[in-house]
Scaffold this motif. Structure first.
Motif, PDB file in Angstrom:
ATOM      1  N   ASP A 189      26.234  38.781  32.613  1.00  0.00           N
ATOM      2  CA  ASP A 189      25.897  40.058  31.964  1.00  0.00           C
ATOM      3  C   ASP A 189      27.143  40.956  31.956  1.00  0.00           C
ATOM      4  OD1 ASP A 189      24.128  41.209  34.949  1.00  0.00           O
ATOM      5  OD2 ASP A 189      26.249  40.865  34.516  1.00  0.00           O
ATOM      6  N   ALA A 190      26.937  42.242  31.787  1.00  0.00           N
ATOM      7  CA  ALA A 190      28.074  43.170  31.622  1.00  0.00           C
ATOM      8  C   ALA A 190      28.990  43.188  32.844  1.00  0.00           C
ATOM      9  CB  ALA A 190      27.551  44.580  31.328  1.00  0.00           C
ATOM     10  N   THR A 191      28.481  42.694  33.988  1.00  0.00           N
ATOM     11  CA  THR A 191      29.318  42.741  35.204  1.00  0.00           C
ATOM     12  C   THR A 191      30.534  41.817  35.090  1.00  0.00           C
ATOM     13  OG1 THR A 191      27.899  41.061  36.192  1.00  0.00           O
ATOM     14  CG2 THR A 191      27.401  43.366  36.744  1.00  0.00           C
ATOM     15  N   VAL A 192      30.569  40.952  34.060  1.00  0.00           N
ATOM     16  CA  VAL A 192      31.773  40.115  33.883  1.00  0.00           C
ATOM     17  C   VAL A 192      32.978  41.000  33.569  1.00  0.00           C
ATOM     18  CG1 VAL A 192      30.436  38.103  33.088  1.00  0.00           C
ATOM     19  CG2 VAL A 192      31.480  39.627  31.402  1.00  0.00           C
ATOM     20  N   ASP A 193      32.732  42.117  32.863  1.00  0.00           N
ATOM     21  CA  ASP A 193      33.849  43.014  32.514  1.00  0.00           C
ATOM     22  C   ASP A 193      34.364  43.762  33.749  1.00  0.00           C
ATOM     23  OD1 ASP A 193      32.489  43.933  29.230  1.00  0.00           O
ATOM     24  OD2 ASP A 193      33.816  42.293  29.822  1.00  0.00           O
ATOM     25  N   LEU A 194      33.505  43.915  34.767  1.00  0.00           N
ATOM     26  CA  LEU A 194      33.937  44.580  36.010  1.00  0.00           C
ATOM     27  C   LEU A 194      34.946  43.689  36.737  1.00  0.00           C
ATOM     28  CD1 LEU A 194      30.465  45.862  37.339  1.00  0.00           C
ATOM     29  CD2 LEU A 194      32.221  47.162  36.125  1.00  0.00           C
ATOM     30  N   TRP A 195      34.649  42.386  36.763  1.00  0.00           N
ATOM     31  CA  TRP A 195      35.545  41.415  37.387  1.00  0.00           C
ATOM     32  C   TRP A 195      36.913  41.455  36.686  1.00  0.00           C
ATOM     33  CZ3 TRP A 195      35.421  37.785  41.420  1.00  0.00           C
ATOM     34  CH2 TRP A 195      36.453  36.844  41.405  1.00  0.00           C
ATOM     35  N   LYS A 245      39.500  45.313  45.515  1.00  0.00           N
ATOM     36  CA  LYS A 245      38.566  44.533  46.349  1.00  0.00           C
ATOM     37  C   LYS A 245      37.104  44.816  45.976  1.00  0.00           C
ATOM     38  CE  LYS A 245      40.600  45.490  50.355  1.00  0.00           C
ATOM     39  NZ  LYS A 245      41.137  45.522  51.748  1.00  0.00           N
ATOM     40  N   LYS A 246      36.816  46.047  45.557  1.00  0.00           N
ATOM     41  CA  LYS A 246      35.431  46.411  45.236  1.00  0.00           C
ATOM     42  C   LYS A 246      34.978  45.827  43.892  1.00  0.00           C
ATOM     43  CE  LYS A 246      34.454  50.330  48.163  1.00  0.00           C
ATOM     44  NZ  LYS A 246      35.511  51.206  48.758  1.00  0.00           N
ATOM     45  N   LEU A 247      35.945  45.401  43.059  1.00  0.00           N
ATOM     46  CA  LEU A 247      35.588  44.806  41.750  1.00  0.00           C
ATOM     47  C   LEU A 247      35.565  43.273  41.833  1.00  0.00           C
ATOM     48  CD1 LEU A 247      37.734  47.144  39.443  1.00  0.00           C
ATOM     49  CD2 LEU A 247      35.227  47.027  39.492  1.00  0.00           C
ATOM     50  N   LEU A 248      36.466  42.707  42.647  1.00  0.00           N
ATOM     51  CA  LEU A 248      36.562  41.233  42.721  1.00  0.00           C
ATOM     52  C   LEU A 248      35.609  40.684  43.774  1.00  0.00           C
ATOM     53  CD1 LEU A 248      40.403  40.709  42.185  1.00  0.00           C
ATOM     54  CD2 LEU A 248      38.529  40.650  40.526  1.00  0.00           C
TER      55      LEU A 248
END
Ligand SMILES: CC(=O)NC[C@@H]1CCN(c2c(Cl)cnc3[nH]c(-c4cn(C)nc4C)nc23)C1
Length: 277
Positions: A189-195, A245-248
């Motif tokens: 979902d959209a969390t791929v863009d956070l990574w 670190k909070k995104l990966l």
């Protein structure tokens, strides 16, 4: 009437063609000027034969559909398109300062204020996309352009989809920016863009992506095990490392949200009036 002006029919004769700006995947991009208004654009020319050969017509249709409806200062505008017998033409916003990856290559890495400013702009653009349930899925330096006043522009929505999704097209090119769930071809979902935002932040600060390795298999292993290391010899603040670190995080639900990213000390300390946005 208050209706939107009808999209006019464009053709090649409406434009004066200038110098080539560079190569996209399936064709070249030229500087161009619309004759009547003298408006400067970037004209992306794609060969139908190439599109058919790689079976990407549907991806192009989706790219045009998505990008033409997005209107945000940090997203490259797609003003319209037209085609003739052999080619498809995309009428795109011209980004005056060019390709961000070339600037990053020349400078090998960005300082913290520059990195935070670009990441702040990108975060706002992604927030806008996600609000419209669009996920980009291909955030990397090659897809970022720079306008005047260092305005970052996300370009190339060739991999964008409406969330949630499960990828069907085979991945080509670098794995460096993909999260574990996309590499494993799991629903995402959209969390791929956070990574990818975390990967990009790391690359701006250190000059190369965090899980870079020789060959796909080793990159794959480093991504899925989140083998994240910070080089000691490059002086980077504790806040910057904390932001990355909070995104990966391997589990998508544990990744810091875009709203929290905008409030993170690394952003608020390095981007003037970011908290006013
Ligand atoms: C994401 C993507 O499609 N990248 C490849 C294309 C190459 C030029 N494209 C441009 C596009 Cl699509 C839009 N604006 C651009 N501006 C430039 C540019 C400006 N300078 C001074 N130098 C350059 C180069 N290039 C573009 C994009």
């Amino acid at each position: 009437s208050s209706a939107k002006p009808a999209r006019r029919k464009w053709c090649l004769d409406d434009f004066e063609i200038g110098r080539p700006l560079g190569k996209g995947k399936f064709g070249n991009v030229f500087l161009a000027r619309e004759k009547k208004s003298k408006f400067i654009v970037a004209l992306k020319v794609l060969f139908k034969s190439q599109l058919q050969k790689h079976n990407v017509e549907h991806q192009l249709r989706r790219e045009v559909e998505i990008q033409s409806h997005l209107q945000h200062k940090n997203i490259l505008r797609l003003f319209g398109y037209f085609h003739d017998e052999h080619r498809v033409y995309l009428i795109l916003e011209y980004a005056a300062k060019g390709e961000l990856y070339k600037i990053l290559q020349e400078r090998s890495r960005f300082d913290e204020r520059t990195s935070a400013d670009y990441i702040f702009q990108l975060t706002n653009a992604l927030k806008y996309c996600h609000r419209k349930s669009v996920i980009h899925r291909d955030i990397k330096p090659e897809n970022l352009l720079l306008g005047l006043e260092n305005t970052l522009k996300i370009a190339d929505f060739g991999w964008a989809v409406h969330a949630p999704s499960s990828r069907r097209k085979t991945l080509c090119g670098t794995l460096d920016y993909l999260p574990p769930e996309m590499i494993r071809q799991e629903p995402h979902d959209a969390t791929v863009d956070l990574w990818s935002l975390g990967v990009l932040t790391y690359e701006f600060l250190f000059g190369n992506p965090p899980f870079e390795a020789e060959g796909h298999t080793n990159t794959y292993k480093r991504i899925t095990s989140v083998d994240l290391r910070f080089p000691e010899h490059i002086p980077v603040s504790a806040e910057a490392k904390d932001f990355v670190k909070k995104l990966l995080r391997r589990r998508p639900s544990e990744r810091m949200s875009l709203a929290d990213a905008l409030q993170h000390p690394w952003i608020t300390k390095n981007v003037p009036h970011s908290s006013l946005a």
